[in-house]
Enzyme design. Structure first.
Site, short mmCIF file in Angstrom:
data_model
loop_
_atom_site.label_atom_id
_atom_site.label_comp_id
_atom_site.label_asym_id
_atom_site.label_seq_id
_atom_site.Cartn_x
_atom_site.Cartn_y
_atom_site.Cartn_z
N GLU A 115 -1.70 -5.10 -8.37
CA GLU A 115 -1.96 -6.31 -7.57
C GLU A 115 -3.03 -7.19 -8.21
O GLU A 115 -3.67 -7.99 -7.52
CB GLU A 115 -2.39 -5.93 -6.14
CG GLU A 115 -1.37 -5.14 -5.32
CD GLU A 115 -0.14 -5.95 -4.89
OE1 GLU A 115 0.00 -7.12 -5.30
OE2 GLU A 115 0.69 -5.38 -4.17
N HIS A 210 3.74 -4.82 4.76
CA HIS A 210 3.12 -4.18 3.60
C HIS A 210 1.66 -3.75 3.84
O HIS A 210 1.35 -2.57 3.72
CB HIS A 210 3.24 -5.14 2.40
CG HIS A 210 2.61 -4.66 1.15
ND1 HIS A 210 2.84 -5.22 -0.09
CD2 HIS A 210 1.70 -3.68 0.90
CE1 HIS A 210 2.15 -4.58 -1.02
NE2 HIS A 210 1.45 -3.65 -0.44
#
Ligand code: 2HA
Ligand code: ZN
Length: 272
Positions: A115, A210
């Site tokens: 990420e 998520h």
């Protein structure tokens, strides 16, 4: 609480935060990632500084020359909680803001978190809007907040209004609201860009189906922010399973709580 004014002290706060995420059940397997934009005093002393520059995939002129402590891709919070030297590393951003090089850590050729685009764009936008104060970002998978996104169509106003109405602390801890980011593929640039837009106005954002992102000046504050939103989502879940959510704090009650702390709530968010 650890003294995070040095690199060693900061590593200890990372260790505590990682362990906390693991014990809360928000960091299954390699879930979640942490990054801290380092102050001068927090930089590691011994760095080789001869690493190859790697394209970051996003361009962050606001972070030129910055160093960030970041979790490694595939690292387990459970492991970082035992030893932050496993699964963490420091990167430096180049002079054009589009590449990084590894300076410290990253055992066995690990790379920064999958990420990384979200971490970089989040640090860039929050550095700008917080006047440099926000430095510590956590992405994690709190069960009740994620489950909440499966119960109805949300937007930033409706999600914020719901969380605020479940727990008076929420108006105090995130009076600017909680951003809502519709689903995008994890680790992708589309998610990072959508998250950046949400975080311009909020220090907290929920990623549909998520997880969540929270950013504050230090890790304790970032965790506290996420804890508070997750608590509201847990209260909602318990109330729903105890016969249904029929009531919660009214707009007048929310405004009264905010006013008692000298805070203003965005009227648009109260419409949610
Ligand atoms: O690092 O949580 O979003 C694993 C993840 C990806
Ligand atoms: Zn995730």
């Amino acid at each position: 609480m650890s003294d995070s004014s040095t690199f060693e002290g900061l590593l200890e706060t990372v260790r505590e935060a990682a362990l906390d995420l693991w014990h809360k059940g928000w960091a299954e397997r390699n879930a979640g990632n942490i990054s801290v934009r380092l102050k001068e005093t927090q930089r590691p002393v011994e760095v080789p500084g001869d690493g190859q520059w790697v394209q970051a995939g996003v361009t962050v002129p606001d972070l030129v020359g910055e160093m960030l402590l970041v979790s490694a891709t595939g690292s387990y919070m459970r492991q970082v909680g035992r030893d932050p030297r496993e699964g963490m590393g420091v990167i430096e951003i180049n002079q054009t803001g589009d590449a990084y090089r590894k300076l410290w850590g990253f055992k066995s050729d690990q790379n920064p978190t999958s990420e990384l685009p979200s971490h970089l764009l989040t640090h860039a936008v929050r550095k700008r809007v917080s006047g440099g104060a926000d430095r510590a970002m956590i992405h994690t998978h709190p069960t009740h907040l994620v489950a909440l996104t499966m119960t109805r169509d949300f937007n930033t106003a409706s999600l914020t209004r719901l969380l605020w109405s479940m727990h008076p602390e929420c108006t105090v801890v995130f009076p600017e609201g909680c951003g809502f980011v519709p689903f995008e593929v994890p680790g992708g640039n589309a998610l990072a860009v959508a998250g950046e837009a949400a975080l311009e106005k909020h220090a907290l954002a929920v990623w549909e189906y998520h997880g969540v992102v929270g950013i504050r000046p230090d890790l304790d504050a970032a965790l506290g922010l996420i804890d508070t939103a997750e608590k509201a989502a847990a209260i909602y879940t318990v109330a729903a399973s105890a016969g249904g959510v029929r009531r919660g704090l009214s707009d007048d009650q929310l405004r009264a709580v905010a006013e008692s702390f000298g805070l203003q709530l965005d009227p648009d968010l109260l419409k949610g």
